[in-house]
Design a protein around this motif. Sequence first.
Motif, PDB file in Angstrom:
ATOM      1  N   SER A  27       0.956  -1.324   0.089  1.00 58.61           N
ATOM      2  CA  SER A  27      -0.075   0.124   0.053  1.00 58.61           C
ATOM      3  C   SER A  27       1.060   1.053   0.014  1.00 58.61           C
ATOM      4  CB  SER A  27      -0.991   0.013   1.176  1.00 58.61           C
ATOM      5  OG  SER A  27      -0.287  -0.102   2.556  1.00 58.61           O
ATOM      6  N   GLY A  28       2.049   1.275   0.615  1.00 55.31           N
ATOM      7  CA  GLY A  28       2.914   2.490   0.740  1.00 55.31           C
ATOM      8  C   GLY A  28       3.430   2.786  -0.522  1.00 55.31           C
ATOM      9  N   HIS A  29       3.807   1.417  -1.106  1.00 55.51           N
ATOM     10  CA  HIS A  29       4.573   1.909  -2.592  1.00 55.51           C
ATOM     11  C   HIS A  29       3.363   2.406  -3.603  1.00 55.51           C
ATOM     12  CE1 HIS A  29       6.793   1.389  -5.895  1.00 55.51           C
ATOM     13  NE2 HIS A  29       6.348   0.465  -6.435  1.00 55.51           N
ATOM     14  N   LEU A  30       2.307   1.688  -3.512  1.00 56.99           N
ATOM     15  CA  LEU A  30       1.137   2.122  -4.239  1.00 56.99           C
ATOM     16  C   LEU A  30       0.977   3.776  -4.217  1.00 56.99           C
ATOM     17  CD1 LEU A  30      -1.884  -0.213  -4.556  1.00 56.99           C
ATOM     18  CD2 LEU A  30      -0.624   0.836  -6.487  1.00 56.99           C
ATOM     19  N   LEU A  31       0.816   3.997  -2.875  1.00 55.55           N
ATOM     20  CA  LEU A  31       0.731   5.469  -2.620  1.00 55.55           C
ATOM     21  C   LEU A  31       1.549   6.425  -3.002  1.00 55.55           C
ATOM     22  CD1 LEU A  31      -1.010   5.102   1.046  1.00 55.55           C
ATOM     23  CD2 LEU A  31      -2.218   6.070  -0.909  1.00 55.55           C
ATOM     24  N   ARG A  32       2.875   5.912  -2.623  1.00 54.61           N
ATOM     25  CA  ARG A  32       4.139   6.786  -3.245  1.00 54.61           C
ATOM     26  C   ARG A  32       4.147   6.965  -4.604  1.00 54.61           C
ATOM     27  NH1 ARG A  32       6.090   4.227   1.520  1.00 54.61           N
ATOM     28  NH2 ARG A  32       7.008   2.780   0.371  1.00 54.61           N
TER      29      ARG A  32
ATOM     30  N   SER B 103       0.213  15.024   1.957  1.00 53.53           N
ATOM     31  CA  SER B 103       0.491  15.761   3.296  1.00 53.53           C
ATOM     32  C   SER B 103       0.242  14.808   4.244  1.00 53.53           C
ATOM     33  CB  SER B 103      -0.239  17.088   3.134  1.00 53.53           C
ATOM     34  OG  SER B 103      -1.541  16.871   3.360  1.00 53.53           O
ATOM     35  N   THR B 104      -0.772  14.140   4.184  1.00 54.20           N
ATOM     36  CA  THR B 104      -1.066  13.215   5.175  1.00 54.20           C
ATOM     37  C   THR B 104       0.114  12.201   5.459  1.00 54.20           C
ATOM     38  OG1 THR B 104      -3.590  13.060   4.390  1.00 54.20           O
ATOM     39  CG2 THR B 104      -2.615  11.325   6.117  1.00 54.20           C
ATOM     40  N   MET B 105       0.623  11.529   4.549  1.00 58.36           N
ATOM     41  CA  MET B 105       1.818  10.801   4.260  1.00 58.36           C
ATOM     42  C   MET B 105       2.938  11.448   4.948  1.00 58.36           C
ATOM     43  SD  MET B 105       1.362   8.678   0.817  1.00 58.36           S
ATOM     44  CE  MET B 105       2.731   7.626   1.117  1.00 58.36           C
ATOM     45  N   LYS B 106       3.415  12.854   4.353  1.00 60.98           N
ATOM     46  CA  LYS B 106       4.442  13.429   4.960  1.00 60.98           C
ATOM     47  C   LYS B 106       4.394  13.543   6.324  1.00 60.98           C
ATOM     48  CE  LYS B 106       6.465  15.821   1.081  1.00 60.98           C
ATOM     49  NZ  LYS B 106       6.155  16.742   0.155  1.00 60.98           N
TER      50      LYS B 106
ATOM     51  N   ARG C 172       0.748  10.448   9.251  1.00 57.02           N
ATOM     52  CA  ARG C 172      -0.550  10.159   9.569  1.00 57.02           C
ATOM     53  C   ARG C 172      -0.967   9.017   8.570  1.00 57.02           C
ATOM     54  NH1 ARG C 172      -3.871  14.375   8.847  1.00 57.02           N
ATOM     55  NH2 ARG C 172      -2.103  15.573   7.923  1.00 57.02           N
ATOM     56  N   LEU C 173      -2.356   8.325   8.913  1.00 54.07           N
ATOM     57  CA  LEU C 173      -2.914   7.244   8.210  1.00 54.07           C
ATOM     58  C   LEU C 173      -3.748   7.866   7.010  1.00 54.07           C
ATOM     59  CD1 LEU C 173      -3.775   4.389  10.265  1.00 54.07           C
ATOM     60  CD2 LEU C 173      -1.721   4.314   8.935  1.00 54.07           C
ATOM     61  N   VAL C 174      -3.886   7.474   5.826  1.00 54.49           N
ATOM     62  CA  VAL C 174      -4.638   7.806   4.766  1.00 54.49           C
ATOM     63  C   VAL C 174      -6.131   7.453   5.154  1.00 54.49           C
ATOM     64  CG1 VAL C 174      -5.110   7.448   2.377  1.00 54.49           C
ATOM     65  CG2 VAL C 174      -3.127   8.009   3.000  1.00 54.49           C
TER      66      VAL C 174
ATOM     67  N   ASP D 123       0.843  -6.017   1.757  1.00 60.24           N
ATOM     68  CA  ASP D 123       2.009  -5.274   2.604  1.00 60.24           C
ATOM     69  C   ASP D 123       1.586  -3.941   2.939  1.00 60.24           C
ATOM     70  OD1 ASP D 123       4.275  -4.365   3.725  1.00 60.24           O
ATOM     71  OD2 ASP D 123       5.425  -4.458   1.890  1.00 60.24           O
ATOM     72  N   GLY D 124       1.089  -3.819   4.224  1.00 60.09           N
ATOM     73  CA  GLY D 124       1.015  -2.479   4.830  1.00 60.09           C
ATOM     74  C   GLY D 124      -0.654  -2.211   4.817  1.00 60.09           C
ATOM     75  N   PHE D 125      -1.506  -3.306   4.217  1.00 61.47           N
ATOM     76  CA  PHE D 125      -2.991  -2.939   4.097  1.00 61.47           C
ATOM     77  C   PHE D 125      -3.391  -4.395   4.544  1.00 61.47           C
ATOM     78  CE2 PHE D 125      -7.138  -3.151   2.401  1.00 61.47           C
ATOM     79  CZ  PHE D 125      -7.618  -2.137   2.844  1.00 61.47           C
TER      80      PHE D 125
ATOM     81  N   ALA E 108     -10.932  -1.447  11.194  1.00 65.10           N
ATOM     82  CA  ALA E 108     -12.009  -1.043  10.326  1.00 65.10           C
ATOM     83  C   ALA E 108     -11.609  -1.380   8.705  1.00 65.10           C
ATOM     84  CB  ALA E 108     -12.213   0.459  10.424  1.00 65.10           C
ATOM     85  N   GLN E 109     -10.318  -1.217   8.590  1.00 68.57           N
ATOM     86  CA  GLN E 109      -9.959  -1.609   7.254  1.00 68.57           C
ATOM     87  C   GLN E 109     -10.243  -3.193   6.908  1.00 68.57           C
ATOM     88  OE1 GLN E 109      -6.105  -0.078   6.387  1.00 68.57           O
ATOM     89  NE2 GLN E 109      -6.518   1.885   6.283  1.00 68.57           N
ATOM     90  N   ALA E 110      -9.922  -3.873   7.873  1.00 68.52           N
ATOM     91  CA  ALA E 110      -9.796  -5.538   7.986  1.00 68.52           C
ATOM     92  C   ALA E 110     -11.333  -6.086   7.863  1.00 68.52           C
ATOM     93  CB  ALA E 110      -9.212  -6.160   9.302  1.00 68.52           C
TER      94      ALA E 110
HETATM   95  P1  AMP Z   1       4.212   2.421   4.381  1.00 66.26           P
HETATM   96  O1  AMP Z   1       5.341   2.401   3.326  1.00 66.26           O
HETATM   97  O2  AMP Z   1       3.615   0.912   4.365  1.00 66.26           O
HETATM   98  O3  AMP Z   1       4.955   2.535   5.864  1.00 66.26           O
HETATM   99  O4  AMP Z   1       3.385   3.637   4.325  1.00 66.26           O
HETATM  100  C1  AMP Z   1       3.707   4.947   3.888  1.00 66.26           C
HETATM  101  C2  AMP Z   1       2.608   5.701   4.523  1.00 66.26           C
HETATM  102  O5  AMP Z   1       1.414   5.549   3.562  1.00 66.26           O
HETATM  103  C3  AMP Z   1       1.901   5.509   6.025  1.00 66.26           C
HETATM  104  O6  AMP Z   1       2.499   6.274   6.876  1.00 66.26           O
HETATM  105  C4  AMP Z   1       0.448   6.179   5.611  1.00 66.26           C
HETATM  106  O7  AMP Z   1       0.480   7.548   5.567  1.00 66.26           O
HETATM  107  C5  AMP Z   1       0.067   5.496   4.269  1.00 66.26           C
HETATM  108  N1  AMP Z   1      -0.415   4.190   4.379  1.00 66.26           N
HETATM  109  C6  AMP Z   1       0.072   3.029   3.790  1.00 66.26           C
HETATM  110  N2  AMP Z   1      -0.763   2.191   3.964  1.00 66.26           N
HETATM  111  C7  AMP Z   1      -1.787   2.348   4.526  1.00 66.26           C
HETATM  112  C8  AMP Z   1      -3.042   1.936   4.929  1.00 66.26           C
HETATM  113  N3  AMP Z   1      -3.495   0.559   5.103  1.00 66.26           N
HETATM  114  N4  AMP Z   1      -3.673   2.774   5.582  1.00 66.26           N
HETATM  115  C9  AMP Z   1      -3.569   4.211   5.820  1.00 66.26           C
HETATM  116  N5  AMP Z   1      -2.425   4.746   5.482  1.00 66.26           N
HETATM  117  C10 AMP Z   1      -1.550   3.951   4.941  1.00 66.26           C
END
Ligand code: AMP
Length: 271
Positions: free
Chosen positions: A38-43, A58-61, A64-66, A143-145, A150-152
Amino acid sequence: MRLQRAARVILVGAPGVGKGTQSERLLGRFPQLSSISSGHLLRHNVKSRTPLGIQVESTMKSGRLVSDSLMLRLITNELYQRGWLETRKSDAITLASCSVLEPSIDPAAYRAAESAFLYGPDMSTRAMSSPAKDSASASFLLDGFPRTAAQADKLDKIIPINLVVSLKTPLDVIMERIEGRWVHEPSGRVYNTTFNAPSVPGKDDVTGEPLTKRPDDDPDVYKARWQSFVQTSEPLLNHYARKGVLTEIEGMSSDEISPKLYESFEKRFVH
Ligand code: AMP
Protein backbone atom coordinates in the motif's frame (compact mmCIF):
# COMPACT_ATOMS: atom_id res chain seq x y z
CA MET A 1 8.43 -23.89 -4.40
CA ARG A 2 4.84 -24.52 -5.60
CA LEU A 3 1.79 -23.57 -3.60
CA GLN A 4 -0.98 -26.18 -3.38
CA ARG A 5 -3.74 -23.74 -2.49
CA ALA A 6 -4.44 -20.00 -2.73
CA ALA A 7 -2.45 -18.01 -0.20
CA ARG A 8 -4.07 -14.70 0.71
CA VAL A 9 -1.65 -13.29 3.16
CA ILE A 10 -1.16 -10.08 5.12
CA LEU A 11 2.02 -8.99 6.83
CA VAL A 12 1.49 -6.72 9.83
CA GLY A 13 4.35 -4.94 11.54
CA ALA A 14 5.58 -1.55 12.70
CA PRO A 15 6.99 0.65 9.94
CA GLY A 16 10.59 -0.38 9.35
CA VAL A 17 10.19 -3.90 10.73
CA GLY A 18 11.14 -5.31 7.35
CA LYS A 19 7.79 -6.10 5.76
CA GLY A 20 9.16 -5.11 2.35
CA THR A 21 12.20 -7.35 2.73
CA GLN A 22 10.08 -10.32 3.80
CA SER A 23 7.67 -9.71 0.92
CA GLU A 24 10.51 -9.77 -1.61
CA ARG A 25 11.89 -12.98 -0.13
CA LEU A 26 8.49 -14.68 -0.17
CA LEU A 27 7.98 -13.66 -3.79
CA GLY A 28 11.35 -15.12 -4.69
CA ARG A 29 10.58 -18.39 -2.95
CA PHE A 30 6.98 -18.78 -4.17
CA PRO A 31 6.70 -17.71 -7.83
CA GLN A 32 2.88 -17.98 -7.84
CA LEU A 33 2.70 -15.25 -5.23
CA SER A 34 2.32 -11.56 -6.17
CA SER A 35 2.38 -8.58 -3.90
CA ILE A 36 0.71 -5.24 -3.27
CA SER A 37 2.43 -2.75 -1.00
CA SER A 38 0.00 0.00 0.00
CA GLY A 39 2.86 2.40 0.83
CA HIS A 40 4.51 1.80 -2.55
CA LEU A 41 1.20 2.22 -4.40
CA LEU A 42 0.54 5.48 -2.55
CA ARG A 43 4.05 6.83 -3.18
CA HIS A 44 3.68 5.93 -6.84
CA ASN A 45 0.46 7.94 -7.00
CA VAL A 46 2.12 10.89 -5.20
CA LYS A 47 5.03 10.84 -7.61
CA SER A 48 2.78 10.57 -10.67
CA ARG A 49 0.72 13.54 -9.38
CA THR A 50 -2.59 11.65 -9.69
CA PRO A 51 -5.59 13.21 -7.90
CA LEU A 52 -5.26 10.50 -5.26
CA GLY A 53 -1.56 11.21 -4.87
CA ILE A 54 -2.10 14.94 -4.48
CA GLN A 55 -4.84 14.27 -1.94
CA VAL A 56 -2.75 11.95 0.26
CA GLU A 57 0.65 13.65 0.00
CA SER A 58 0.50 15.84 3.10
CA THR A 59 -1.07 13.06 5.19
CA MET A 60 1.77 10.73 4.27
CA LYS A 61 4.46 13.35 4.88
CA SER A 62 3.14 13.96 8.39
CA GLY A 63 3.11 10.21 9.14
CA ARG A 64 -0.64 9.99 9.60
CA LEU A 65 -2.85 7.31 8.05
CA VAL A 66 -4.70 7.86 4.80
CA SER A 67 -8.49 7.53 5.19
CA ASP A 68 -10.02 4.06 5.15
CA SER A 69 -12.30 4.83 2.23
CA LEU A 70 -9.47 6.02 -0.04
CA MET A 71 -7.32 3.05 0.97
CA LEU A 72 -10.07 0.56 0.32
CA ARG A 73 -10.73 1.94 -3.12
CA LEU A 74 -7.05 1.97 -3.95
CA ILE A 75 -6.56 -1.66 -2.91
CA THR A 76 -9.80 -3.01 -4.33
CA ASN A 77 -9.12 -1.48 -7.70
CA GLU A 78 -5.62 -2.91 -7.64
CA LEU A 79 -7.00 -6.39 -6.84
CA TYR A 80 -9.35 -6.14 -9.83
CA GLN A 81 -6.57 -4.91 -12.05
CA ARG A 82 -4.47 -7.92 -11.27
CA GLY A 83 -7.33 -10.41 -11.63
CA TRP A 84 -7.36 -11.50 -8.02
CA LEU A 85 -11.00 -10.56 -7.67
CA GLU A 86 -13.54 -11.61 -10.26
CA THR A 87 -15.43 -8.89 -12.06
CA ARG A 88 -17.02 -8.08 -15.37
CA LYS A 89 -14.38 -6.65 -17.68
CA SER A 90 -16.38 -3.51 -18.40
CA ASP A 91 -16.41 -2.67 -14.69
CA ALA A 92 -12.67 -2.46 -14.37
CA ILE A 93 -11.31 0.97 -13.57
CA THR A 94 -7.79 1.20 -14.76
CA LEU A 95 -6.04 3.89 -12.90
CA ALA A 96 -5.10 2.78 -9.44
CA SER A 97 -2.63 0.23 -10.70
CA CYS A 98 1.10 0.94 -10.85
CA SER A 99 1.18 -0.80 -14.19
CA VAL A 100 -1.21 1.57 -15.93
CA LEU A 101 -0.28 4.95 -14.48
CA GLU A 102 2.27 5.60 -17.18
CA PRO A 103 1.78 8.63 -19.42
CA SER A 104 1.59 6.57 -22.64
CA ILE A 105 -2.20 6.75 -22.25
CA ASP A 106 -4.08 9.41 -24.22
CA PRO A 107 -4.18 12.47 -21.86
CA ALA A 108 -7.98 12.91 -22.05
CA ALA A 109 -8.58 9.24 -21.34
CA TYR A 110 -6.00 9.46 -18.57
CA ARG A 111 -7.82 12.35 -16.87
CA ALA A 112 -11.21 10.65 -17.29
CA ALA A 113 -9.88 7.44 -15.79
CA GLU A 114 -8.28 9.37 -12.94
CA SER A 115 -11.50 11.06 -12.05
CA ALA A 116 -13.38 7.76 -12.43
CA PHE A 117 -10.98 6.27 -9.94
CA LEU A 118 -11.37 9.02 -7.39
CA TYR A 119 -15.00 9.94 -7.89
CA GLY A 120 -16.48 7.14 -9.99
CA PRO A 121 -18.16 3.86 -9.08
CA ASP A 122 -16.87 2.38 -5.88
CA MET A 123 -15.50 -1.07 -6.72
CA SER A 124 -15.26 -2.00 -3.07
CA THR A 125 -19.05 -2.27 -2.70
CA ARG A 126 -19.43 -4.21 -5.95
CA ALA A 127 -16.77 -6.62 -4.88
CA MET A 128 -18.91 -7.95 -2.04
CA SER A 129 -20.80 -10.20 -4.43
CA SER A 130 -17.67 -11.32 -6.33
CA PRO A 131 -16.09 -14.58 -5.15
CA ALA A 132 -12.34 -14.66 -4.72
CA LYS A 133 -10.52 -16.99 -7.06
CA ASP A 134 -9.39 -20.08 -5.22
CA SER A 135 -6.59 -21.48 -7.35
CA ALA A 136 -3.00 -21.28 -6.12
CA SER A 137 -2.20 -18.89 -8.97
CA ALA A 138 -4.50 -16.31 -7.36
CA SER A 139 -2.17 -16.07 -4.37
CA PHE A 140 -1.19 -12.69 -3.07
CA LEU A 141 0.53 -10.85 -0.33
CA LEU A 142 -0.74 -7.53 1.00
CA ASP A 143 1.98 -5.40 2.54
CA GLY A 144 0.82 -2.51 4.74
CA PHE A 145 -2.90 -3.02 4.20
CA PRO A 146 -5.12 -3.36 6.16
CA ARG A 147 -3.63 -1.30 8.98
CA THR A 148 -6.76 -0.84 11.09
CA ALA A 149 -9.55 -3.12 12.32
CA ALA A 150 -11.99 -1.03 10.29
CA GLN A 151 -9.97 -1.67 7.11
CA ALA A 152 -9.81 -5.40 7.97
CA ASP A 153 -13.54 -5.54 8.48
CA LYS A 154 -14.14 -4.05 5.06
CA LEU A 155 -11.56 -6.29 3.40
CA ASP A 156 -13.23 -9.40 4.89
CA LYS A 157 -16.35 -8.54 2.94
CA ILE A 158 -14.34 -8.44 -0.29
CA ILE A 159 -11.93 -11.33 0.03
CA PRO A 160 -11.18 -13.79 2.89
CA ILE A 161 -7.59 -13.52 4.07
CA ASN A 162 -6.26 -16.91 5.20
CA LEU A 163 -2.96 -16.02 6.92
CA VAL A 164 -1.97 -12.93 8.90
CA VAL A 165 1.62 -12.72 10.08
CA SER A 166 2.54 -10.28 12.83
CA LEU A 167 6.25 -9.42 12.50
CA LYS A 168 7.89 -8.23 15.72
CA THR A 169 11.22 -6.44 16.33
CA PRO A 170 12.09 -4.13 19.29
CA LEU A 171 11.68 -0.35 18.73
CA ASP A 172 15.34 0.61 19.32
CA VAL A 173 16.49 -1.95 16.74
CA ILE A 174 14.06 -0.54 14.18
CA MET A 175 15.09 3.08 14.85
CA GLU A 176 18.70 2.19 14.14
CA ARG A 177 17.71 0.45 10.93
CA ILE A 178 15.65 3.39 9.68
CA GLU A 179 18.64 5.68 9.94
CA GLY A 180 20.43 3.48 7.38
CA ARG A 181 17.48 3.03 5.00
CA TRP A 182 17.64 4.33 1.39
CA VAL A 183 15.17 3.71 -1.41
CA HIS A 184 15.10 3.69 -5.19
CA GLU A 185 11.86 5.63 -5.62
CA PRO A 186 10.83 4.48 -9.14
CA SER A 187 11.04 0.75 -8.36
CA GLY A 188 10.48 0.69 -4.60
CA ARG A 189 13.77 -1.20 -4.06
CA VAL A 190 14.98 -0.72 -0.50
CA TYR A 191 18.60 -0.75 0.72
CA ASN A 192 20.22 -0.45 4.11
CA THR A 193 23.74 0.81 4.63
CA THR A 194 24.36 -1.67 7.46
CA PHE A 195 22.98 -4.99 6.18
CA ASN A 196 21.85 -4.58 2.55
CA ALA A 197 24.09 -1.88 1.09
CA PRO A 198 23.91 -1.03 -2.63
CA SER A 199 26.99 -2.13 -4.62
CA VAL A 200 27.84 1.53 -5.29
CA PRO A 201 27.04 3.83 -2.33
CA GLY A 202 23.98 6.01 -3.03
CA LYS A 203 23.11 4.25 -6.34
CA ASP A 204 20.46 1.68 -7.28
CA ASP A 205 22.01 -1.71 -8.20
CA VAL A 206 19.79 -2.26 -11.24
CA THR A 207 19.52 1.19 -12.86
CA GLY A 208 22.44 3.09 -11.27
CA GLU A 209 20.02 5.92 -10.46
CA PRO A 210 20.42 7.88 -7.20
CA LEU A 211 18.86 6.56 -3.99
CA THR A 212 16.86 8.89 -1.75
CA LYS A 213 15.62 9.09 1.84
CA ARG A 214 11.87 8.70 2.34
CA PRO A 215 10.51 11.98 3.81
CA ASP A 216 8.67 9.96 6.49
CA ASP A 217 11.94 8.36 7.70
CA ASP A 218 12.71 11.53 9.70
CA PRO A 219 13.03 10.44 13.43
CA ASP A 220 10.14 12.63 14.68
CA VAL A 221 7.92 11.56 11.83
CA TYR A 222 8.92 7.97 12.53
CA LYS A 223 7.79 8.28 16.15
CA ALA A 224 4.38 9.53 14.99
CA ARG A 225 4.13 6.53 12.67
CA TRP A 226 5.12 4.13 15.47
CA GLN A 227 2.50 5.70 17.75
CA SER A 228 -0.13 5.34 15.09
CA PHE A 229 0.90 1.71 14.51
CA VAL A 230 0.73 0.86 18.24
CA GLN A 231 -2.74 2.40 18.52
CA THR A 232 -4.20 0.62 15.54
CA SER A 233 -2.44 -2.74 15.40
CA GLU A 234 -3.85 -4.25 18.56
CA PRO A 235 -7.48 -4.23 17.44
CA LEU A 236 -6.31 -5.33 13.97
CA LEU A 237 -4.45 -8.35 15.31
CA ASN A 238 -7.30 -9.17 17.70
CA HIS A 239 -9.63 -9.11 14.73
CA TYR A 240 -7.59 -11.76 12.91
CA ALA A 241 -6.89 -13.77 16.08
CA ARG A 242 -10.65 -14.16 16.50
CA LYS A 243 -10.80 -15.51 12.93
CA GLY A 244 -8.06 -18.04 13.74
CA VAL A 245 -5.67 -16.88 10.98
CA LEU A 246 -3.09 -14.98 13.05
CA THR A 247 0.50 -16.08 13.68
CA GLU A 248 3.28 -14.06 15.40
CA ILE A 249 6.94 -14.15 14.37
CA GLU A 250 9.66 -12.41 16.37
CA GLY A 251 13.24 -11.61 15.40
CA MET A 252 15.97 -8.97 15.75
CA SER A 253 16.68 -9.00 12.01
CA SER A 254 15.09 -9.95 8.72
CA ASP A 255 17.42 -12.95 8.46
CA GLU A 256 16.15 -14.25 11.76
CA ILE A 257 12.53 -13.76 10.76
CA SER A 258 12.62 -15.25 7.23
CA PRO A 259 13.10 -18.97 8.03
CA LYS A 260 10.29 -18.84 10.60
CA LEU A 261 8.07 -17.14 8.05
CA TYR A 262 8.81 -19.77 5.36
CA GLU A 263 7.99 -22.55 7.79
CA SER A 264 4.67 -21.04 8.71
CA PHE A 265 3.83 -20.46 5.04
CA GLU A 266 4.78 -23.94 3.88
CA LYS A 267 2.82 -25.59 6.68
CA ARG A 268 -0.35 -23.92 5.43
CA PHE A 269 -0.01 -23.69 1.67
CA VAL A 270 2.50 -26.29 0.47
CA HIS A 271 2.21 -29.51 2.51
P1 AMP B 1 4.37 2.33 4.42
O1 AMP B 1 5.33 2.37 3.28
O2 AMP B 1 3.56 1.05 4.44
O3 AMP B 1 5.04 2.57 5.74
O4 AMP B 1 3.32 3.52 4.20
C1 AMP B 1 3.72 4.86 4.11
C2 AMP B 1 2.55 5.78 4.43
O5 AMP B 1 1.44 5.51 3.54
C3 AMP B 1 1.96 5.62 5.82
O6 AMP B 1 2.66 6.34 6.80
C4 AMP B 1 0.54 6.12 5.62
O7 AMP B 1 0.51 7.54 5.57
C5 AMP B 1 0.20 5.60 4.23
N1 AMP B 1 -0.42 4.25 4.26
C6 AMP B 1 0.10 3.09 3.76
N2 AMP B 1 -0.75 2.06 3.95
C7 AMP B 1 -1.84 2.57 4.59
C8 AMP B 1 -3.05 2.02 5.08
N3 AMP B 1 -3.33 0.70 4.99
N4 AMP B 1 -3.93 2.86 5.67
C9 AMP B 1 -3.68 4.17 5.80
N5 AMP B 1 -2.55 4.76 5.38
C10 AMP B 1 -1.62 3.98 4.77
